[in-house]
Design a protein around this motif. Structure first.
Motif, PDB file in Angstrom:
ATOM      1  N   UNK A 416       0.831  -1.179  -0.070  1.00 27.00           N
ATOM      2  CA  UNK A 416       0.138  -0.070   0.106  1.00 27.00           C
ATOM      3  C   UNK A 416       0.662   1.110   0.056  1.00 27.00           C
ATOM      4  N   UNK A 417       2.034   1.269   0.722  1.00 26.40           N
ATOM      5  CA  UNK A 417       3.130   2.469   0.798  1.00 26.40           C
ATOM      6  C   UNK A 417       3.582   2.531  -0.464  1.00 26.40           C
ATOM      7  N   UNK A 418       3.989   1.389  -1.204  1.00 24.46           N
ATOM      8  CA  UNK A 418       4.560   1.597  -2.371  1.00 24.46           C
ATOM      9  C   UNK A 418       3.434   2.344  -3.534  1.00 24.46           C
ATOM     10  N   UNK A 419       2.292   1.707  -3.391  1.00 26.84           N
ATOM     11  CA  UNK A 419       1.280   2.251  -4.225  1.00 26.84           C
ATOM     12  C   UNK A 419       1.097   3.715  -4.142  1.00 26.84           C
ATOM     13  N   UNK A 420       0.980   4.081  -2.789  1.00 26.34           N
ATOM     14  CA  UNK A 420       0.832   5.687  -2.438  1.00 26.34           C
ATOM     15  C   UNK A 420       1.882   6.438  -3.074  1.00 26.34           C
ATOM     16  N   UNK A 421       3.027   5.743  -2.825  1.00 25.41           N
ATOM     17  CA  UNK A 421       4.436   6.454  -3.296  1.00 25.41           C
ATOM     18  C   UNK A 421       4.535   6.924  -4.947  1.00 25.41           C
ATOM     19  N   UNK A 422       4.029   5.595  -5.677  1.00 23.19           N
ATOM     20  CA  UNK A 422       4.049   5.589  -7.038  1.00 23.19           C
ATOM     21  C   UNK A 422       2.917   6.709  -7.809  1.00 23.19           C
ATOM     22  N   UNK A 423       1.800   6.952  -6.769  1.00 26.03           N
ATOM     23  CA  UNK A 423       0.474   7.911  -7.150  1.00 26.03           C
ATOM     24  C   UNK A 423       1.267   9.399  -6.873  1.00 26.03           C
ATOM     25  N   UNK A 424       1.878   9.663  -5.958  1.00 24.91           N
ATOM     26  CA  UNK A 424       2.231  10.716  -5.435  1.00 24.91           C
ATOM     27  C   UNK A 424       3.346  11.509  -6.357  1.00 24.91           C
ATOM     28  N   UNK A 425       4.485  10.429  -6.499  1.00 24.49           N
ATOM     29  CA  UNK A 425       5.823  10.971  -7.074  1.00 24.49           C
ATOM     30  C   UNK A 425       5.695  10.727  -8.574  1.00 24.49           C
ATOM     31  N   UNK A 426       5.265   9.785  -9.327  1.00 18.60           N
ATOM     32  CA  UNK A 426       5.447   9.388 -10.626  1.00 18.60           C
ATOM     33  C   UNK A 426       3.807   9.925 -11.282  1.00 18.60           C
ATOM     34  N   UNK A 427       2.703   9.972 -10.623  1.00 17.79           N
ATOM     35  CA  UNK A 427       1.461  10.288 -10.991  1.00 17.79           C
ATOM     36  C   UNK A 427       0.939   9.380 -12.156  1.00 17.79           C
ATOM     37  N   UNK A 428       1.232   8.043 -11.910  1.00 14.32           N
ATOM     38  CA  UNK A 428       0.835   7.045 -12.697  1.00 14.32           C
ATOM     39  C   UNK A 428      -0.671   6.884 -12.622  1.00 14.32           C
ATOM     40  N   UNK A 429      -1.359   6.514 -13.716  1.00 11.16           N
ATOM     41  CA  UNK A 429      -2.841   6.007 -13.433  1.00 11.16           C
ATOM     42  C   UNK A 429      -2.943   4.664 -12.751  1.00 11.16           C
TER      43      UNK A 429
END
Length: 459
Positions: A416-429
């Motif tokens: 979950x932490x990895x998923x949130x980091x991808x959303x916030x830093x890389x703006x991936x869909x």
């Protein structure tokens, strides 16, 4: 040993915290410490207690410090010379309170706790007019010197040693006493201490044990070296609900019952079968020491071990608990070394008998008690710094929290932490993130995949 001394910076705060946390003022009052006017007993106690950490003795402090910052010399000596104060009771209350309320709660119930008794030289070799000063034998230098035997009883769990009681012994032989006893009111604690100082050490052992009995300390064994290892002493220890483990000395007139015969230690060793080769434990045997007050035979196990310093010699240990294995007897006896560390630490750093020019017996007892209290503070500080369990409730809180989080839940939490980091830093869909997570999970080791799959099935 010097590592347990606190740094000079912050020592004042540490001393104040120790006195406040352990309610030293209240303990002093319980031991008959009181003054009608002038500086309080607690203030004077704190002043003397702190001297060693300033690097100055009493004379240097009185000469260099401003008068308003410390009590006068007369006030200090009146405090030390008082025969009314019960220093032994104060020390016993302080140590037993720490053991029962602080240390025991952090020590496993299965851990062996012991009492240790031993004596050490209290040297006053340059003195001539000290009350009850005697010629005592120094076992290190193998000669007679001026001083006292400092008979000390302490408690240990193998990690922390705390002194419980002591007696400064003069000599039971009047011809060995260089100075006599000053006139003292026979109703005071000071007179009782003086009268005790001229008795045999083997008698004082049981006086010390009797005086700590009301404090209900947890201890299964009394440890001592060969100096006190007489069958009569060992049998009497059993009356105090303690088992004995001690070193034995090959004395020709001390006998042990074995196979219907009375043998001294050397004859017993030569009679029994020894293990061949280079075995560390050479032999063990159950003997009879004598009979207790009820006429019942008292048995003990003697373990012969190889002396590592002299390969052709042996040492003997005795235990009245014959159910113990040879290895366990040796292991428990090893805790006796704690009192040797205590003596070395006290003499090397805490200056017993070197901070003032007191000549009365009361002053020496008072100052020695304060020295022991310094060691207690350092021992507790050392335990607090090294034992993570003394973080108390915070430690147990984190233990409970860790136990409540399952391994699989921790893995999902990381994803979950990895998923949130991808959303916030890389703006991936979301679609790309799910593909990335699936790819990441597919490359995990089988063990992790199984745990994740099991957790999904359980949910």
């Amino acid at each position: 040993m010097s590592s347990i001394l606190p740094e000079k910076y912050g020592v004042e705060n540490q001393v104040d915290n120790f006195l406040k946390c352990h309610k030293i003022g209240r303990l002093l009052r319980q031991a008959n410490f009181n003054k009608e006017k002038g500086f309080s007993c607690l203030f004077l106690f704190r002043f003397i207690f702190s001297l060693v950490f300033t690097g100055k003795n009493l004379y240097q402090t009185l000469q260099t410090e401003r008068m308003e910052e410390h009590p006068a010399k007369d006030a200090i000596y009146r405090f030390l010379n008082s025969s009314r104060y019960n220093w032994r009771k104060f020390l016993a209350i302080l140590s037993s309170t720490l053991i029962n309320n602080s240390i025991s709660d952090l020590t496993s119930a299965d851990r062996v706790k012991v009492l240790i008794i031993d004596d050490s030289l209290y040297s006053r070799n340059r003195s001539k007019t000290v009350e009850l000063l005697a010629k005592v034998f120094d076992h290190v230098e193998n000669k007679f010197v001026h001083g006292f035997r400092m008979l000390t009883l302490g408690w240990s769990d193998g990690n922390t040693f705390l002194p419980l009681a002591f007696s400064l012994l003069s000599s039971e032989k009047e011809k060995n006493r260089l100075c006599g006893m000053k006139p003292v009111d026979k109703r005071t604690n000071g007179y009782k201490r003086r009268a005790e100082s001229t008795r045999k050490a083997t008698e004082i052992i049981f006086e010390l044990l009797r005086q700590i009995r009301p404090y209900h300390l947890t201890a299964q064994y009394l440890l001592f070296d060969s100096r006190f290892a007489y069958p009569s002493v060992i049998i009497k220890v059993l009356e105090h609900n303690l088992q004995t483990i001690c070193m034995l000395k090959a004395m020709p007139k001390v006998f042990y019952g074995y196979l219907g015969e009375q043998m001294n230690l050397k004859k017993l060793y030569n009679y029994i079968y020894k293990k061949p080769g280079r075995a560390k434990i050479l032999a063990s045997v159950v003997v009879e020491l004598g009979r207790d007050k009820g006429g019942r035979p008292v048995k003990a196990k003697i373990v012969f071990v190889r002396d590592r310093n002299r390969s052709k010699k042996w040492l003997a240990l005795l235990s009245t608990d014959i159910s113990l294995s040879e290895q366990e007897i040796i292991r428990i006896y090893g805790k006796r070394w704690d009192i040797e560390v205590f003596f070395k630490m006290s003499k090397s750093f805490l200056k017993p008998g070197k901070e003032f020019q007191g000549r009365s017996y009361d002053a020496m007892v008072a100052h020695t008690t304060i020295v022991f209290c310094r060691y207690i503070m350092l021992a507790i500080e050392k335990r607090n710094n090294e034992d993570p369990r003394t973080l108390g409730n915070l430690f147990y809180h984190y233990c409970d929290e860790l136990q409540d989080i399952k391994f699989s839940e921790a893995l999902f939490l990381l994803l979950d932490i990895l998923k949130e980091s991808l959303e916030e830093l890389l703006f991936l869909p979301d679609r790309k993130i799910r593909e990335f997570i699936d790819h990441f999970v597919s490359r995990l080791p089988v063990f992790f995949k199984e745990r994740l799959q099991l957790s999904i099935c359980e949910s």
